[in-house]
Write an enzyme that holds these catalytic residues in place. Structure first.
Site, PDB file in Angstrom:
ATOM      1  N   GLU A  70       0.815  -1.208   0.000  1.00  0.00           N
ATOM      2  CA  GLU A  70       0.000   0.000   0.000  1.00  0.00           C
ATOM      3  C   GLU A  70       0.857   1.271   0.000  1.00  0.00           C
ATOM      4  O   GLU A  70       0.518   2.239  -0.667  1.00  0.00           O
ATOM      5  CB  GLU A  70      -0.920  -0.011   1.229  1.00  0.00           C
ATOM      6  CG  GLU A  70      -2.096   0.932   1.068  1.00  0.00           C
ATOM      7  CD  GLU A  70      -3.060   0.842   2.231  1.00  0.00           C
ATOM      8  OE1 GLU A  70      -2.759   0.154   3.222  1.00  0.00           O
ATOM      9  OE2 GLU A  70      -4.124   1.474   2.151  1.00  0.00           O
ATOM     10  N   ASP A  71       1.948   1.270   0.749  1.00  0.00           N
ATOM     11  CA  ASP A  71       2.673   2.517   0.985  1.00  0.00           C
ATOM     12  C   ASP A  71       4.039   2.619   0.313  1.00  0.00           C
ATOM     13  O   ASP A  71       4.708   3.640   0.430  1.00  0.00           O
ATOM     14  CB  ASP A  71       2.881   2.726   2.505  1.00  0.00           C
ATOM     15  CG  ASP A  71       1.557   2.853   3.251  1.00  0.00           C
ATOM     16  OD1 ASP A  71       0.559   3.195   2.595  1.00  0.00           O
ATOM     17  OD2 ASP A  71       1.538   2.613   4.466  1.00  0.00           O
TER      18      ASP A  71
END
Ligand code: MN
Length: 514
Positions: A75-76
């Site tokens: 996600e990051d």
């Protein structure tokens, strides 16, 4: 938490080979998160390492721990799922993907308390995640727990939002998985942010009261200890203190004050086997006068989440009211760790073991609701509409346990009818249901079942489902089976025709508004 700390912490529990993998995952995650910081100013990697460390504490298998280390990378950072799959295998990639999807589902929830019952779509996503592999939710719980533990660095509004969501979604989830200790940790932390004044007040009150009652309880404890030793019952006695949040809930319920609450502190007796639990109960009731209405046998009728214990509240000759909880070591382990107790450090289970048909053989029987969630999830994936009530009932509502005359346990939502039971046992039994006997007594189709009922279905080959039965089932399972049978016999042709028209209309409407 640092790399070396996590490795040191994990060392006693995993094989050398698994520890090497862990080290590898830490390196990949550290590199990926390099330069990112948490609100506390610490390097971001401290968060996934702490999450992984919590998962080690919970005794999870190595794949779950690896996924914990990597849970925020997709996600990051620019790490891809494909890369994770190549490096750590399908299962780890699958778990990380699940965690990512749940976060995205959550990001769509604006204000959970306001929307909770209505957030059908986001809830569905959560359900799909559970349906896939329950370990995703366990990682999510560890993630949430660590975020709560470091919530002081967040801005006020975010604190409240996260705390509220934790209380509304994550604590009930932990409860449903039987993870009592985690549920309590989440509740205490969240409550301390949502209502700091009340939390402080209750904490002080509790401290004052506990000082007194601990001294008083000491005498009772000695007395019980002596009686159990005389009876040769091997045991351990501990005090258990009520959590601030459960005290708060109890006070909210009635106009009671803290002085009316008996179970601020309970004595917990842990013994080696089930028989001894009942023997201890006998000893206690010989020593003291029990409050009849407060005797609870959660051993023969466990709570819906699988919790087992005997509870009794007694009055001592000096008029002291004391609550006791009696359980075996195994029950105690389960009460604290819940579903996580069925995972073992060395045991390798694949995601496949937790999905679809095989889940029923891996999951303990009282966790069968997970299998039911999977059925819903499959339907949602197939684009089928599921009524809102079904979603909320299954995840957040209460469930009851009923038994077949042979003693098989079946798990149904509260308010379920005898027909729901019949269809759960087998769709043919539902189809030919002619009458019901509950606890040996004839029972009407219209009367909901109660927890602990023994239900016998009387069938007749010639008896067939009726259209009116649709009002007498609440589970999706029964409704689906029933409708299919009715359609076959032609009983609801007109209805499905009408529904078809409505569907067609809404589809056209949607298409034109897009
Ligand atoms: Mn995270």
């Amino acid at each position: 938490m640092k790399k070396s700390e996590l490795l040191e912490h994990a060392k006693p529990f995993y094989e050398d080979e698994q520890l090497l993998e862990l080290e590898h995952a830490i390196d990949i995650a550290s590199k990926a998160h390099r330069g990112q910081k948490r609100k506390s100013g610490e390097p971001y990697i401290t968060h996934p390492l702490s999450v992984a460390s919590i998962l080690v504490d919970w005794g999870m298998d190595i794949d779950t721990v690896l996924a914990g280390v990597l849970h925020d990378t997709v996600e990051d950072t620019d790490v891809t799922l494909e890369k994770l799959e190549t490096l750590f295998g399908k299962d780890v990639a699958f778990l990380v993907d699940g965690v990512t999807k749940v976060s995205q589902a959550r990001a769509g929830m604006q204000d959970l308390t306001e929307y909770l019952p209505q957030t059908k779509d986001n809830l569905s996503k959560l359900l799909i995640a559970i349906g896939h592999d329950v370990r995703v939710i366990i990682i999510k719980l560890a993630d949430r727990l660590h975020n709560l533990q470091t919530l002081q660095y967040m801005p006020k509004t975010k604190q409240l939002k996260i705390a509220r969501e934790s209380l509304e979604v994550f604590a009930p989830m932990a409860d449903r998985l039987g993870m009592g200790r985690v549920r309590m940790q989440i509740e205490e932390l969240a409550f301390s942010y949502l209502n700091p004044a009340e939390f402080q007040k209750l904490q002080n009150l509790m401290r004052k009261r506990l000082g007194k009652s601990t001294r008083k309880l000491g005498g009772v404890r000695n007395e019980v200890e002596k009686a159990l030793t005389t009876q040769h019952i091997k045991h351990e006695i501990n005090g258990r203190v009520k959590s601030i949040y459960s005290l708060h809930k109890k006070l909210l319920k009635g106009e009671r004050t803290i002085d009316d609450i008996y179970d601020l502190m309970a004595l917990r007796v842990i013994v080696e086997n089930k028989e001894d639990c009942y023997r201890v109960l006998g000893v206690l009731h010989t020593l003291y006068q029990p409050m009849i209405a407060r005797i609870k046998d959660y051993i023969s009728v466990p709570k819906p989440n699988g919790y087992q214990s005997l509870h009794t509240t007694v009055i001592t000759p000096s008029k002291q009211i004391v609550e006791f909880q009696i359980r075996t070591y195994e029950m105690h382990e389960y009460a604290e760790r819940g579903l996580a107790a069925s995972f073992h450090y060395h045991e390798q289970k694949t995601s496949k073991d937790y999905t679809k048909s095989r889940a029923s053989s891996v999951l303990p029987s009282h966790m069968q609701w997970i299998t039911q969630l999977q059925e819903i999830a499959t339907k949602l994936r197939g684009g089928e509409e599921i009524p809102k009530s079904q979603l909320t009932v299954d995840l957040f509502g209460n469930r009851i346990f009923v038994y077949s005359p042979k003693g098989d346990i079946y798990n149904l939502p509260e308010g379920a009818y005898p027909l729901d039971f019949a269809y759960l046992v087998h769709s043919d039994i539902g189809k030919h249901a002619y009458g019901f006997r509950v606890n040996g007594i004839i029972h009407s189709f219209e009367k909901p079942l109660q927890n602990g009922d023994v239900v016998e279905v009387i069938t007749r080959k010639t008896s067939l489902p009726k259209a009116t039965w649709q009002e007498l089932v609440v589970t999706t399972h029964a409704r689906t089976k029933l409708r299919a049978q009715l359609r076959k016999t032609g009983a609801i042709e007109s209805i499905s025709h009408a529904a078809g028209i409505v569907r067609e209309k809404t589809r056209r409407k949607r298409a034109s508004s897009d």
